[in-house]
Design an enzyme around this catalytic site. Structure first.
Site, mmCIF file in Angstrom:
data_model
loop_
_atom_site.group_PDB
_atom_site.id
_atom_site.type_symbol
_atom_site.label_atom_id
_atom_site.label_comp_id
_atom_site.label_asym_id
_atom_site.label_seq_id
_atom_site.Cartn_x
_atom_site.Cartn_y
_atom_site.Cartn_z
ATOM 1 N N SER A 270 0.843 -1.185 0.000
ATOM 2 C CA SER A 270 0.000 0.000 0.000
ATOM 3 C C SER A 270 0.882 1.240 0.000
ATOM 4 C CB SER A 270 -0.891 0.009 1.238
ATOM 5 O OG SER A 270 -0.128 0.392 2.367
ATOM 6 N N LYS A 271 0.248 2.384 0.031
ATOM 7 C CA LYS A 271 0.989 3.650 -0.061
ATOM 8 C C LYS A 271 2.068 3.767 0.998
ATOM 9 C CE LYS A 271 -3.088 6.163 -1.685
ATOM 10 N NZ LYS A 271 -4.118 5.220 -1.256
ATOM 11 N N ARG A 272 1.813 3.147 2.149
ATOM 12 C CA ARG A 272 2.780 3.245 3.242
ATOM 13 C C ARG A 272 4.145 2.700 2.861
ATOM 14 N NH1 ARG A 272 1.947 -0.248 6.556
ATOM 15 N NH2 ARG A 272 0.309 -1.384 5.501
#
Length: 510
Positions: free
Chosen positions: A262-264
């Site tokens: 994910s973006k993390r």
RNA sequence: GCCCCCAUCGUCUAGUGGCCUAGGACGCCGGCCUUUCAAGCCGGUAGCACGGAUUCGAAUUCCGUUGGGGGCACCA
């Protein structure tokens, strides 16, 4: 133990689809799914449909669709039918397919597969909580399942909100996964699920099935997070009397923390990676080779190679972790195998897109964010220089962006900042080295790499200075840096005038 | 909680009962080469999650446990 390919069971044409939902950017996991679908169909001479699952209108955006299209194109994937490519199975956006869903819902309802349910969301939530608290499993209890049609109609007419549920039959639902073999689920762990919301819109599980049936999809290739949806979907296929396609649930792509990407996790989008200087075909191949045995000769594979040599059915079954280090190594490897002219081309293209030519001196490689619209076309001189620099940096860069750290100094006048100047001052015989080199270079007959090299190599004995010190002084004096492409090549590429000017300027600072 | 999927070095993996003293690649460490930094070459580091069972023999088969992931939504 791998089961034999199911494709044998399909005598007809293969048809697959990639069906992203445009609720955000397409991350690498999605790109990988698209890739496998593409490779699989092309390999079997089938057709590839791009379908946009935008049922969730509030979260879908046109920008996201544009980004998906860009990502796929960057990897070289094209589709036979989909947005911008009309065909016989359209339309290709779920929001444009309402009439098709309505028709299928009517059929299912007429056949008794669907029934209206008046339980409110709150009521169900409470039941779920209670079950949870009592450590019981919870599936819809079917309070409305046996309502008479008369009563149902009366309550609908009275304006009560209602949904449509699928009547899950008793028994066991099983399917054969192309990667995992048989998967079996007891139907009473499923529970009658909602198929049409109280606002009349259709739910995911019904929509995919209706779409896949009407688009005549023969093979469904998707992430293994869909395994638990599959039995529900199979039930719908059967209720519709439609042939059930083959399923291949591919392992998921995780970040370094073993969580779904994910973006993390930093750069997880193809555009971010290419902005950072990765080549899209390298990323594509890397993605493809995860979950499978890999050897170096595959780094340079083209899409066509992938199609005829890569077998999606040979994939492993466990999730793999996105490893930026390995990708970087692959990228470096690929760059080294390019021919110099091709690398020059890529470099010009990259630096243009990245806005390097606007201010070479201050340009910094993007870290994680995609490059905003900062493209700056090179001046003819800059472009020429870039192409000339390409062979000098080829062995030394891993990412296209690395060229800046190594060679940006070619693009602007000499700058000897504090640190470099200190170093130069600390280098034995620097001043005389620079002066001698400048004098030697201006007196050189003709301007050839060999001449420059011979001159520089002669300096240590001539000046009685250690070779290391000579090279260090010249490198610093020419570029202001300690790391550059090869010294002789660099001086030569600078040209006599510029090389001499720089060395003299440096000498004057000592 | 229930259901489903998964499990070999830190990471990607080879391994389909004896060829495994578990092989390769990335990373990391060291050496060689060398004008710097790299590249290249050579060497090193590190793993079968655990417990039972089957078998003459198990990383490999079976069962359990543990761990991770996913689902159980009027999300997709």
């Amino acid at each position: 133990m791998r089961d034999s390919p199911t494709s044998a069971a399909f005598s007809g044409a293969v048809c697959v689809r990639f069906a992203p939902s445009p609720t955000g950017y397409l991350h690498l996991g999605g790109a990988r799914t698209a890739l496998y679908n593409y490779v699989f169909t092309r390999r079997h001479g089938g057709i590839f449909i791009l379908r946009i699952e935008d049922t969730d209108l509030s979260r879908s955006t046109d920008e996201a669709i544009a980004q998906i299209v860009t990502s796929l194109s960057e990897m070289g994937l094209d589709w036979d039918e989909g947005p911008g490519k009309p065909g016989s199975h359209g339309p290709y956006r779920q929001t444009e397919r309402h009439h098709i869903y309505a028709e299928h819902v009517r059929r299912l309802r007429d056949d008794g597969w669907l029934y209206p349910c008046f339980c409110s969301a709150e009521q169900l939530e409470a039941e779920r909580q209670r079950a949870q608290a009592e450590k019981r499993s919870w599936v819809y209890g079917g309070a409305c399942r046996e309502l008479s049609s008369g009563e149902a109609e009366r309550r609908i007419a009275a304006g009560e909100p209602w949904t449509l549920r699928f009547r899950v039959p008793d028994g066991v639902t099983s399917f054969h996964d192309m990667l995992r073999g048989p998967v079996e689920v007891d139907n009473d762990t499923i529970g009658d699920f909602i198929v049409q919301r109280s606002d009349g819109t259709i739910t995911y599980n019904l929509a995919v099935v209706v779409d896949d049936v009407t688009m005549e999809i023969t093979h469904v290739i998707r992430g293994d997070d869909h395994i638990s949806n599959t039995p529900k979907q199979i039930l719908i296929y059967r209720a519709l009397g439609a042939p059930v396609p083959s399923f291949l649930h591919m392992p998921l792509l995780f970040g370094t923390d073993k969580k779904k990407l994910s973006k993390r996790h930093g750069a997880t989008q193809l555009e971010q990676l290419t902005a950072m200087g990765y080549l899209p075909e390298v990323v594509r191949n890397y993605l493809c080779f995860l979950s499978t045995e890999f050897d170096e000769s595959m780094i340079g594979w083209t899409l066509a190679d992938l199609v005829d040599r890569f077998d999606v059915e040979q994939l492993g079954r466990s999730a793999s972790i996105f490893d930026p280090d390995k990708l970087r190594w692959m990228n470096a490897r690929y760059i080294r195998e390019l021919d110099a002219a091709a690398l020059g081309e890529r470099l010009v293209e990259y630096l243009t897109r990245a806005g390097f030519y606007g201010d070479p001196q201050r340009w910094v490689a993007p870290d994680v964010a995609p490059i905003p619209g900062t493209a700056v076309a090179p001046e003819p001189r800059q472009e020429e220089l870039t192409r000339a620099v390409a062979p000098l940096v080829q062995e030394k860069i891993e990412l296209l962006s690395d060229v800046a750290g190594l060679a940006a100094w070619f693009f602007h006048p000499l700058r000897l900042h504090g640190d470099a100047l200190e170093r130069l001052r600390g280098t034995a015989g620097a001043r005389q080295t620079l002066q001698a080199a400048a004098a030697g270079l201006s007196a050189l007959e003709g301007w050839h790499l060999e001449g420059v090299e011979a001159l520089v190599r002669g300096l240590p004995t001539q000046l009685e200075v250690k070779p290391k010190a000579v090279f260090a002084a010249l490198r610093l004096g020419m570029s202001g840096q300690t790391v550059t492409p090869g010294l002789f090549e660099s001086l030569w590429l600078l040209g006599r005038e510029d090389a001499v000017r720089r060395l003299e300027a440096a000498a004057s600072l000592l």
